[in-house]
Write a protein that holds these residues in place. Structure first.
Motif, short mmCIF file in Angstrom:
data_model
loop_
_atom_site.label_atom_id
_atom_site.label_comp_id
_atom_site.label_asym_id
_atom_site.label_seq_id
_atom_site.Cartn_x
_atom_site.Cartn_y
_atom_site.Cartn_z
N VAL A 64 0.84 -1.19 0.00
CA VAL A 64 0.00 0.00 0.00
C VAL A 64 0.88 1.25 0.00
O VAL A 64 0.66 2.18 -0.80
N SER A 67 2.36 1.79 -3.30
CA SER A 67 1.36 2.25 -4.26
C SER A 67 1.06 3.73 -4.08
O SER A 67 0.89 4.47 -5.06
N GLY A 137 -7.70 3.43 -6.46
CA GLY A 137 -8.27 2.10 -6.26
C GLY A 137 -8.26 1.59 -4.83
O GLY A 137 -8.51 0.40 -4.60
N TRP A 138 -8.01 2.49 -3.87
CA TRP A 138 -7.93 2.07 -2.47
C TRP A 138 -8.98 2.77 -1.63
O TRP A 138 -9.46 3.85 -1.98
N THR A 166 -7.64 -0.90 2.09
CA THR A 166 -8.17 -2.07 1.39
C THR A 166 -8.47 -1.71 -0.06
O THR A 166 -8.91 -0.60 -0.36
N GLN A 167 -8.22 -2.65 -0.95
CA GLN A 167 -8.56 -2.44 -2.35
C GLN A 167 -10.07 -2.33 -2.50
O GLN A 167 -10.82 -3.07 -1.86
N GLN A 168 -10.51 -1.41 -3.34
CA GLN A 168 -11.93 -1.21 -3.53
C GLN A 168 -12.61 -2.48 -4.03
O GLN A 168 -12.06 -3.22 -4.84
N ARG A 170 -13.41 -5.03 -2.12
CA ARG A 170 -13.22 -6.10 -1.15
C ARG A 170 -13.86 -5.74 0.19
O ARG A 170 -14.35 -4.63 0.38
#
Length: 304
Positions: A64, A67, A137-138, A166-168, A170
């Motif tokens: 994360v 990223s 995307g997070w 968290t990734q979107q 999930r």
């Protein structure tokens, strides 16, 4: 961390297994579900070191942070300096990473000293960062007072722990009940922008009410009572609680409109000249809640 007190404690020095970095654990900054964070030193400057025996979770947090560094033009989280393993004298393997130490005040402490009129300004900057995070995307996930710091020079509201990111799409992997919309029966724990915005609204309610509060037998009634103290922020916070914002940009736009609708420039009073008596009970009246000052503060924030 279970059974780690003897292995990991203030005063020891960690040596990385692979990169041979050496880090003194000066004092503990905090602990969470994944691990503990300590103040350390790196090349003569303070840094923060997070360590845990939960290797998989730590690897995800490092991903994360890496990223977030790639989101062009925005400093969204602490800078990552090093990641390594540590083998304790007892032979136990830990994973740790070293990141930027963001020095500052908790948001509620800062507002208590500076005045409630600073809250919408700081929220604007955080919403800009959340917008960039969501576009990448997070979802931050575990957004709460403990994970927010107001730094100085420039004044910015920043987050300091990406453990719940968290990734979107999930399921949210880490949360605190008070800020969790699932706990309040106001939505799912699906990782999407509206989840973070609910948590941000709850953070604001905690500040204006001066405390966390239990949901009681009728959670929506409890929230309706709590939001009465939000003053001019109330419509924006209500929309966030009800999931009416699909992205951070919408909430940011409403907050800007709120600030621009207030006092005229001729009535401007800067924070440094403001007295306690000039603040009303809602906290959003006299000083900063005027268009020119708000826009200048926000523009300055974005230019950093």
């Amino acid at each position: 961390m279970k059974n780690s007190a003897a292995d990991i404690r203030t005063g020891i020095r960690l040596s990385g297994k692979w990169h041979q970095g050496s880090y003194p654990l000066i004092r503990k900054l905090g602990s969470g579900a994944i691990g503990s964070v300590y103040l350390t030193e790196m090349k003569g400057a303070y840094a923060a070191l997070k360590i845990s025996d939960k290797r998989t979770s730590m690897t995800m947090e490092v991903k994360v942070l890496q990223s977030l560094k790639k989101v062009q033009g925005h400093l969204l989280g602490p800078c990552l300096f090093d990641t390594d393993d540590y083998v304790s004298p007892s032979g136990k393997l830990y994973t740790f990473y070293v990141m930027e130490y963001i020095e500052g005040s908790r948001l509620d402490s800062y507002i208590k000293v500076k005045g409630m009129e600073w809250l919408p300004i700081l929220l604007l900057g955080l919403l800009e960062d959340l917008d960039q995070l969501h576009r990448a995307g997070w979802v931050f996930g575990d957004l709460k007072l403990d994970n927010l710091v107001v730094s100085e020079n420039p004044v910015r509201l920043r987050w300091v722990d990406v453990g719940g990111t968290t990734q979107q799409g999930r399921a949210i992997k880490e949360y605190t009940e008070f800020y969790d919309r699932g706990h309040w029966g106001m939505g799912s724990r699906k990782a999407e922008p509206s989840y973070d915005l609910f948590a941000l609204a709850m953070t604001s309610l905690e500040i204006v009410n001066g405390r966390r509060f239990s949901k009681g037998e009728a959670p929506k009634v409890t929230l309706n009572k709590a939001i009465k103290l939000a003053g001019k922020l109330r419509p924006t916070l209500e929309k966030a609680l009800e999931g009416k914002y699909t992205d951070s940009a919408g909430m940011k736009k409403d907050l800007m409109r709120l600030l621009m609708k207030t006092k005229s420039p001729s009535q401007a009073v800067t924070p440094s000249r403001m007295t306690k008596n000039s603040r009303n009970k809602t906290g959003l009246g006299e000083p900063i809640a005027l268009s020119i000052y708000a826009i200048v503060c926000y523009a300055f924030y974005l230019l950093q």
